[in-house]
Design a protein around this motif. Sequence first.
Motif, mmCIF file in Angstrom:
data_model
loop_
_atom_site.group_PDB
_atom_site.id
_atom_site.type_symbol
_atom_site.label_atom_id
_atom_site.label_comp_id
_atom_site.label_asym_id
_atom_site.label_seq_id
_atom_site.Cartn_x
_atom_site.Cartn_y
_atom_site.Cartn_z
ATOM 1 N N UNK A 1 -3.318 1.183 -8.831
ATOM 2 C CA UNK A 1 -4.674 0.630 -8.826
ATOM 3 C C UNK A 1 -4.651 -0.876 -8.601
ATOM 4 N N UNK A 2 -3.730 -1.567 -9.270
ATOM 5 C CA UNK A 2 -3.630 -3.017 -9.105
ATOM 6 C C UNK A 2 -3.269 -3.372 -7.653
ATOM 7 N N UNK A 3 -2.390 -2.595 -7.044
ATOM 8 C CA UNK A 3 -2.025 -2.836 -5.648
ATOM 9 C C UNK A 3 -3.216 -2.618 -4.729
ATOM 10 N N UNK A 4 -3.970 -1.571 -4.991
ATOM 11 C CA UNK A 4 -5.146 -1.279 -4.168
ATOM 12 C C UNK A 4 -6.206 -2.370 -4.333
ATOM 13 N N UNK A 5 -6.381 -2.862 -5.545
ATOM 14 C CA UNK A 5 -7.321 -3.959 -5.777
ATOM 15 C C UNK A 5 -6.896 -5.181 -4.975
ATOM 16 N N UNK B 1 0.822 -1.214 0.000
ATOM 17 C CA UNK B 1 0.000 0.000 0.000
ATOM 18 C C UNK B 1 0.859 1.268 0.000
ATOM 19 N N UNK B 2 1.992 1.237 0.709
ATOM 20 C CA UNK B 2 2.852 2.422 0.702
ATOM 21 C C UNK B 2 3.480 2.628 -0.671
ATOM 22 N N UNK B 3 3.815 1.535 -1.340
ATOM 23 C CA UNK B 3 4.343 1.647 -2.700
ATOM 24 C C UNK B 3 3.273 2.230 -3.624
ATOM 25 N N UNK B 4 2.032 1.804 -3.436
ATOM 26 C CA UNK B 4 0.933 2.334 -4.247
ATOM 27 C C UNK B 4 0.751 3.831 -4.000
ATOM 28 N N UNK B 5 0.814 4.241 -2.747
ATOM 29 C CA UNK B 5 0.662 5.665 -2.420
ATOM 30 C C UNK B 5 1.788 6.484 -3.034
ATOM 31 N N UNK C 1 -5.346 -5.323 -2.305
ATOM 32 C CA UNK C 1 -5.504 -5.099 -0.869
ATOM 33 C C UNK C 1 -6.940 -4.762 -0.476
ATOM 34 N N UNK C 2 -7.874 -4.870 -1.417
ATOM 35 C CA UNK C 2 -9.282 -4.635 -1.111
ATOM 36 C C UNK C 2 -9.633 -3.195 -0.797
ATOM 37 N N UNK C 3 -8.881 -2.260 -1.316
ATOM 38 C CA UNK C 3 -9.108 -0.833 -1.062
ATOM 39 C C UNK C 3 -10.001 -0.236 -2.152
ATOM 40 N N UNK D 1 -10.150 3.613 -2.739
ATOM 41 C CA UNK D 1 -8.916 4.118 -3.338
ATOM 42 C C UNK D 1 -8.832 3.747 -4.817
ATOM 43 N N UNK D 2 -9.270 2.534 -5.138
ATOM 44 C CA UNK D 2 -9.280 2.096 -6.537
ATOM 45 C C UNK D 2 -10.154 3.034 -7.363
ATOM 46 N N UNK D 3 -11.326 3.366 -6.846
ATOM 47 C CA UNK D 3 -12.236 4.257 -7.568
ATOM 48 C C UNK D 3 -11.595 5.622 -7.795
ATOM 49 N N UNK D 4 -10.933 6.157 -6.783
ATOM 50 C CA UNK D 4 -10.291 7.466 -6.921
ATOM 51 C C UNK D 4 -9.157 7.418 -7.945
ATOM 52 N N UNK D 5 -8.376 6.347 -7.910
ATOM 53 C CA UNK D 5 -7.280 6.211 -8.866
ATOM 54 C C UNK D 5 -7.831 6.056 -10.276
#
Length: 115
Positions: A67-71, A37-41, A73-75, A78-82
């Motif tokens: 987006x793939x990382x957030x998916x 998640x930190x890498x995604x951020x 991790x079930x976020x 965050x996926x929608x915002x990305x």
Amino acid sequence: MRYLAEANVQAMQFDEAKNFSKKTLEIHREHCSPVSLTKAADGCLMALICEAKGDYEPALEHLVLASMSMIANGQDNEVAAIDVSIGDIYSSLCRFDEAIFCLPESTSSIQIHQG
């Protein structure tokens, strides 16, 4: 290093911000899971920097990976915002079909009623 990148973004010093962000992502590559998640951020921050510099293709790459990382991790929020950010970049590139495809399901299924 992320904080230095963010500070440089706020000061609109995008080249410096990109250097710090690049170093941060290199550290993540060596020490973190690919779906961290930190890498995604940090990928989203790099995308923001790239977009501000007009480098849209690298920005898209960073956002897709985030987006793939957030998916993974079930976020979902965050996926929608990305995905909206990805759609914005596609719109900037006049790639409207791809922009529409990036809209989150919740917004793409909205029906407008006239009354």
